[in-house]
Design an enzyme around this catalytic site. Structure first.
Site, PDB file in Angstrom:
ATOM      1  N   HIS A  78     -16.022  55.251  18.478  1.00  0.00           N
ATOM      2  CA  HIS A  78     -15.703  54.736  19.817  1.00  0.00           C
ATOM      3  C   HIS A  78     -16.355  55.569  20.927  1.00  0.00           C
ATOM      4  O   HIS A  78     -16.461  56.792  20.827  1.00  0.00           O
ATOM      5  CB  HIS A  78     -14.189  54.663  20.015  1.00  0.00           C
ATOM      6  CG  HIS A  78     -13.582  53.464  19.367  1.00  0.00           C
ATOM      7  ND1 HIS A  78     -12.256  53.386  19.035  1.00  0.00           N
ATOM      8  CD2 HIS A  78     -14.123  52.272  18.993  1.00  0.00           C
ATOM      9  CE1 HIS A  78     -11.995  52.210  18.485  1.00  0.00           C
ATOM     10  NE2 HIS A  78     -13.119  51.515  18.447  1.00  0.00           N
ATOM     11  N   ASP A  80     -15.630  56.647  23.816  1.00  0.00           N
ATOM     12  CA  ASP A  80     -14.968  57.754  24.512  1.00  0.00           C
ATOM     13  C   ASP A  80     -15.000  59.039  23.691  1.00  0.00           C
ATOM     14  O   ASP A  80     -14.664  60.118  24.200  1.00  0.00           O
ATOM     15  CB  ASP A  80     -13.530  57.387  24.884  1.00  0.00           C
ATOM     16  CG  ASP A  80     -12.713  56.863  23.713  1.00  0.00           C
ATOM     17  OD1 ASP A  80     -13.183  55.927  23.044  1.00  0.00           O
ATOM     18  OD2 ASP A  80     -11.608  57.378  23.465  1.00  0.00           O
TER      19      ASP A  80
END
Length: 261
Positions: A78, A80
């Site tokens: 992901h 982030d």
């Protein structure tokens, strides 16, 4: 004064080996922000970094200044946790190991389950824990026994399973794998504060998933086996703020796929 979570832009020591730099990217899916973990054996200068985070120059610079960085590990794909990889490698020269080959830098090495990574005085055991995403991976810091769980277990709340490649069957199995690691292990999550004991948290996560799964089954009994995801969300999450239904849809979609298999 001892720092407490959340402490942005400050290196906060959590265990004798693990310290955290919290990225200032709070949100519904990131909680207070993304935790970048710095692992360093006592008396050593070099460190291992877990999840450099987003492409935030200030955050990446702070991590690099903690170095030298011998190795970077990725818990899952992901953005982030991974968008800052290329800039971080420019800053530090660190190789990056990940399950997803598109995230590896300066090495072809993946993260096979059970491997013991021995680096700069550390022994880090790879524990594959797919379910949140297909590539989700946890790391056990041998010696002190702490466990970096990425987004498989969070510091608060529960995990949303990614509807593109998350899998409930895998996730339930991964929670059982973490339970089998036993009691007394500090949880070092991808988001939220550390937790003192992995065992009761993993047991709660497993019970919560099984409860939600039973609720989805009951909803299908009422609404019909071919019900759309949104209808099931509105039925199961009727007592939850509708602002959170978008996130709930991802998990319900994964649950329906699991049941319909």
């Amino acid at each position: 004064m001892t720092l407490a979570h959340p402490a942005y832009a400050q290196l906060r020591q959590v265990t004798p080996v693990a310290a955290v730099l919290l990225e200032n990217n709070p949100g519904m899916m990131t909680l207070d922000g993304t935790n970048t973990w710095i692992l360093r054996a006592p008396g050593r200068e070099e460190c291992v970094v877990v999840d450099p985070g987003e492409n935030d120059e200030d955050h990446l610079r702070r991590i690099a200044e903690v170095g030298p960085v011998a190795l970077t590990l990725i818990t899952h794909r992901h953005h982030d946790h991974t968008d800052g990889i290329d800039r971080f490698v420019e800053m530090t020269g660190s190789p990056v190991r990940a399950v997803d080959p598109t995230l590896r830098r300066r090495t072809d090495a993946g993260l096979p389950d059970g491997e013991l990574i021995e680096e700069v005085g550390l022994a880090i055991r790879v524990v594959r824990t797919p379910g949140h995403t297909k590539d989700s991976t946890s790391f056990v810091v041998e010696g002190e026994g702490s466990v970096l769980t990425g987004d498989t277990i969070l510091g608060r709340g529960t995990t949303v399973l990614d509807s593109t490649d998350g899998d409930l069957g895998d996730y339930l199995a991964s929670l059982r794998t973490l339970i089998d690691l036993g009691a007394g292990r500090t949880v070092l999550p991808g988001h939220g504060s550390e937790l003192p004991d992995l065992l009761p948290v993993a047991q709660y996560y497993l019970a919560h998933r099984e409860e939600r799964l039973a609720q989805v089954r009951a909803a299908l009994d009422v609404l019909g086996e071919d019900s759309e995801v949104r209808a099931v969300v509105e039925h199961v999450y009727a007592d939850v703020d509708p602002k959170l239904w978008g996130a709930a849809e991802q998990s319900v979609r994964v649950q329906l796929e699991y049941l319909r298999r």
